[in-house]
Motif scaffolding. Sequence first.
Motif, short mmCIF file in Angstrom:
data_model
loop_
_atom_site.label_atom_id
_atom_site.label_comp_id
_atom_site.label_asym_id
_atom_site.label_seq_id
_atom_site.Cartn_x
_atom_site.Cartn_y
_atom_site.Cartn_z
N HIS A 225 24.08 -49.45 -104.77
CA HIS A 225 22.87 -50.22 -105.06
C HIS A 225 22.48 -51.09 -103.86
O HIS A 225 23.18 -52.03 -103.51
CB HIS A 225 23.14 -51.10 -106.28
N PRO A 226 21.38 -50.75 -103.18
CA PRO A 226 20.97 -51.57 -102.03
C PRO A 226 20.38 -52.91 -102.48
O PRO A 226 19.72 -52.99 -103.52
CB PRO A 226 19.88 -50.73 -101.36
N LEU A 227 20.67 -53.93 -101.68
CA LEU A 227 20.19 -55.27 -102.00
C LEU A 227 19.58 -55.84 -100.72
O LEU A 227 20.28 -56.03 -99.73
CB LEU A 227 21.39 -56.12 -102.45
N TYR A 228 18.28 -56.06 -100.74
CA TYR A 228 17.61 -56.57 -99.54
C TYR A 228 18.16 -57.96 -99.21
O TYR A 228 18.12 -58.86 -100.05
CB TYR A 228 16.10 -56.60 -99.78
N SER A 229 18.70 -58.12 -98.00
CA SER A 229 19.35 -59.38 -97.64
C SER A 229 19.09 -59.71 -96.18
O SER A 229 19.96 -59.61 -95.34
CB SER A 229 20.87 -59.25 -97.89
N PRO A 230 17.83 -60.08 -95.86
CA PRO A 230 17.46 -60.30 -94.46
C PRO A 230 18.10 -61.55 -93.88
O PRO A 230 18.62 -62.39 -94.61
CB PRO A 230 15.94 -60.47 -94.54
N GLY A 231 18.05 -61.66 -92.55
CA GLY A 231 18.56 -62.86 -91.90
C GLY A 231 19.20 -62.54 -90.56
O GLY A 231 18.97 -63.22 -89.57
N HIS A 232 20.01 -61.50 -90.52
CA HIS A 232 20.56 -61.06 -89.22
C HIS A 232 19.48 -60.25 -88.52
O HIS A 232 19.22 -60.42 -87.34
CB HIS A 232 21.81 -60.23 -89.45
N THR A 233 18.87 -59.36 -89.29
CA THR A 233 17.62 -58.70 -88.88
C THR A 233 16.70 -58.82 -90.08
O THR A 233 17.14 -59.17 -91.18
CB THR A 233 17.83 -57.21 -88.57
N ILE A 234 15.43 -58.48 -89.88
CA ILE A 234 14.47 -58.62 -90.98
C ILE A 234 14.72 -57.56 -92.07
O ILE A 234 14.38 -57.74 -93.22
CB ILE A 234 13.01 -58.57 -90.45
N ASP A 272 15.30 -66.76 -93.81
CA ASP A 272 15.74 -65.58 -94.56
C ASP A 272 17.26 -65.58 -94.73
O ASP A 272 17.78 -65.25 -95.79
CB ASP A 272 15.35 -64.29 -93.80
N LEU A 273 17.93 -65.95 -93.64
CA LEU A 273 19.40 -65.97 -93.67
C LEU A 273 19.88 -66.95 -94.73
O LEU A 273 20.78 -66.67 -95.52
CB LEU A 273 19.94 -66.35 -92.28
#
Lengths: 375, 75
Positions: A225-234, A272-273
Amino acid sequence: MAITELTAKEVTKKVINKEDLFILDVRNEGDFNDWKIEGDKVQHLNVPYFDLIDGVEGILDKLPEDKEILVVCAKEGSSVFVAEMLDEAGVDAAYLKGGMKSWSEHLEPVKVGDLKDGGEMYQFVRIGKGCLSYMVVSNGEAAIVDATRMTDVYTGFADELGVKITHVFDTHLHADHISGGRIIAEETGAKYWLPPKDAGEVTFEYNALEDANDVKIGNTTINIHPLYSPGHTIGSTSFVIDEKYLLSGDILFIDSIGRPDLAGLAEDWVGDLRETLYNRYRELSDELVVLPAHFMIMDELNDDGTVAAKLGDLFAENHGLNIEDEEEFRKMVTENLPPQPHAYQEIRETNMGKINPDEEKQREMEIGPNRCAVR
Amino acid sequence: MNADKVLDAKGLACPMPIVKTKKEIEKMESGQVIEIHATDKGAKSDLSAWAKSGGHELLQDTEEDGVFKFWIKKA
């Protein structure tokens, strides 16, 4: 007597098993200080080979008599040269086969645990560079996450297990190492997935990795299950696998957190991070086992050689998850950054498919530590 | 740049470029310049570190078509 050869795999075992090892590193001082073989019981002496051309007599009293001595250089030649001189002087010494080049490329597969219905989770520890990649196996099929460019290690491992690689993922567009994902997908016919927000400039076809776009392998119960988790990259995306493991990419590590500046936008992405680490991850179960894409120091390795910890424990112990004040957090991840990885722009362009350096050049681009974290 | 001695170390891997350079420079007079040609990528940082540790002066270095050239003045 004769000099003996130790492979990167044998040295890896010694590091993981915390065995005594005395390393005579004969590279120049700058290269040694930048990056070396590290471990709990590893001691070092750095004397460049060019200071030993006339003989090793000057360093004999600095070498232990009761420990195994390993001579290390960049590629091998100089370590053989020095080990032979030590041998002539009556000192038992081994050299590292392939030098730091092979140390940088060695991958050690370690089983992390079992999945429901007989599946297995493997972690590939690239011990010399601190990169971690994963293979999820279930019912004759396998998925790979964050593969390195040593693609034959993964395809060979899948062959040994008798499983077919059906999906290959990158959690983000990597800046510290060259991804092997696309090549594995081409060779095996697997689907290659990338987060579209990181893939704006890529020159090849890929499948868009997006939230809730679940992928199943083997048994239908193994759910990725993918979970959008930006911060290191967008585009950075995490995975929750089998409701048991959290593959956190370069967002969250065991003893540090991701840095937001490698695509050049630290100020923009720090929010975002923060959102990912302080809100999105907080909504997940504390029982999830975090499997990051990197480790920075040997202390992050568990006794069995894996790099893994419960999310709840990281919330309690990881400094980067415990900075209440947003401004202080912003400062830490934008002002307190380590040097950027060697050749990181060229590595990004390679991962976009914009440039195609040969293997020797790729090797050289990746030399050195990964430096993807802030502590 | 004029050199008193030219050393061809192309195709040689570490440690040979420096072993040969050292041997040649020992035969030279203080102030003379040796020009070294090498193809080993490691030679660059190693030669400059070696020159520094021996007090020699790395006057110039170039790279062209995969060949590294160095000019070192003996201390």
